[in-house]
Design an enzyme around this catalytic site. Structure first.
Site, PDB file in Angstrom:
ATOM      1  N   GLU A 289       4.275  -7.936   2.955  1.00  0.00           N
ATOM      2  CA  GLU A 289       4.620  -8.840   4.046  1.00  0.00           C
ATOM      3  C   GLU A 289       4.216  -8.256   5.393  1.00  0.00           C
ATOM      4  OE1 GLU A 289       6.415  -7.774   1.435  1.00  0.00           O
ATOM      5  OE2 GLU A 289       8.278  -8.928   1.279  1.00  0.00           O
TER       6      GLU A 289
ATOM      7  N   ILE B 139       0.867  -1.177   0.000  1.00  0.00           N
ATOM      8  CA  ILE B 139       0.000   0.000   0.000  1.00  0.00           C
ATOM      9  C   ILE B 139       0.903   1.225   0.000  1.00  0.00           C
ATOM     10  CG2 ILE B 139      -1.836   1.249   1.201  1.00  0.00           C
ATOM     11  CD1 ILE B 139      -2.428  -1.504   2.634  1.00  0.00           C
ATOM     12  N   GLU B 140       0.928   1.941  -1.119  1.00  0.00           N
ATOM     13  CA  GLU B 140       1.799   3.106  -1.247  1.00  0.00           C
ATOM     14  C   GLU B 140       1.089   4.379  -0.819  1.00  0.00           C
ATOM     15  OE1 GLU B 140       4.553   1.341  -4.847  1.00  0.00           O
ATOM     16  OE2 GLU B 140       3.188   2.982  -5.311  1.00  0.00           O
TER      17      GLU B 140
ATOM     18  N   CYS C 236      11.151  -5.717   6.113  1.00  0.00           N
ATOM     19  CA  CYS C 236      10.257  -6.869   6.267  1.00  0.00           C
ATOM     20  C   CYS C 236      10.979  -8.047   6.897  1.00  0.00           C
ATOM     21  CB  CYS C 236       9.656  -7.259   4.919  1.00  0.00           C
ATOM     22  SG  CYS C 236       8.412  -6.089   4.340  1.00  0.00           S
TER      23      CYS C 236
ATOM     24  N   CYS D 209      12.192  -7.044   1.510  1.00  0.00           N
ATOM     25  CA  CYS D 209      13.142  -5.972   1.814  1.00  0.00           C
ATOM     26  C   CYS D 209      13.711  -6.171   3.223  1.00  0.00           C
ATOM     27  CB  CYS D 209      12.465  -4.608   1.686  1.00  0.00           C
ATOM     28  SG  CYS D 209      11.326  -4.204   3.038  1.00  0.00           S
TER      29      CYS D 209
END
Length: 146
Positions: free
Chosen positions: A67, A55-56, A102, A99
């Site tokens: 994640e 969700i940006e 996460c 990443c």
């Protein structure tokens, strides 16, 4: 070449459910800036699956990865024992990998659970959280200074 399964191996039927759930979750991704949809599906110790998508936000640092969305959903419903997570994206040539942030969030809930990193064709590689974040810092380390 056959790949060794981690000690936290998940039953094949659960793996297939996770892979499908992560692909489905990817469809809900809100990614107008990167145009890089990601889905994740998290398997709890008792077999429940929580899904999440990225969700940006126009204020880029406020975005959240798939994640972490899945993990936060599970935590918010009282689950803290995780067996596996599957991650899906549209990358064709490489397996999607979590990443660093996460990986650290996953590490909060243990080191010996499986991370299934996929390609759209359904192939995957699996690693443990420990393999993805060796020599990590976790909750037990905070106890060492008391």
């Amino acid at each position: 070449m056959a790949q060794e399964r981690p000690s936290c191996a998940v039953e094949p039927e659960h793996v297939q459910r996770l892979l499908l759930s992560s692909r489905e979750a990817k469809k809900s991704a809100y990614c107008p800036y990167s145009r890089f949809p990601v889905g994740a599906a998290l398997l709890t110790g008792d077999g429940r699956i929580f899904s999440g998508c990225n969700i940006e936000n126009a204020c880029y640092p406020l975005g959240v990865c798939a994640e972490r969305t899945a993990i936060q959903k599970a935590i918010s419903e009282g689950y803290k024992d995780f067996r596996a997570i599957a991650i899906s994206s549209d990358l064709q040539e490489e397996f999607i990998s979590p990443c660093g942030a996460c990986r650290q969030v996953m590490r909060e809930f243990g080191t010996d659970w499986a991370v299934y990193m996929t390609k759209p064709d359904g192939t995957f590689v699996v690693r443990t959280v420990q393999e993805l974040l060796p020599a990590s810092f976790g909750p037990e380390d905070l106890q060492k200074i008391q």
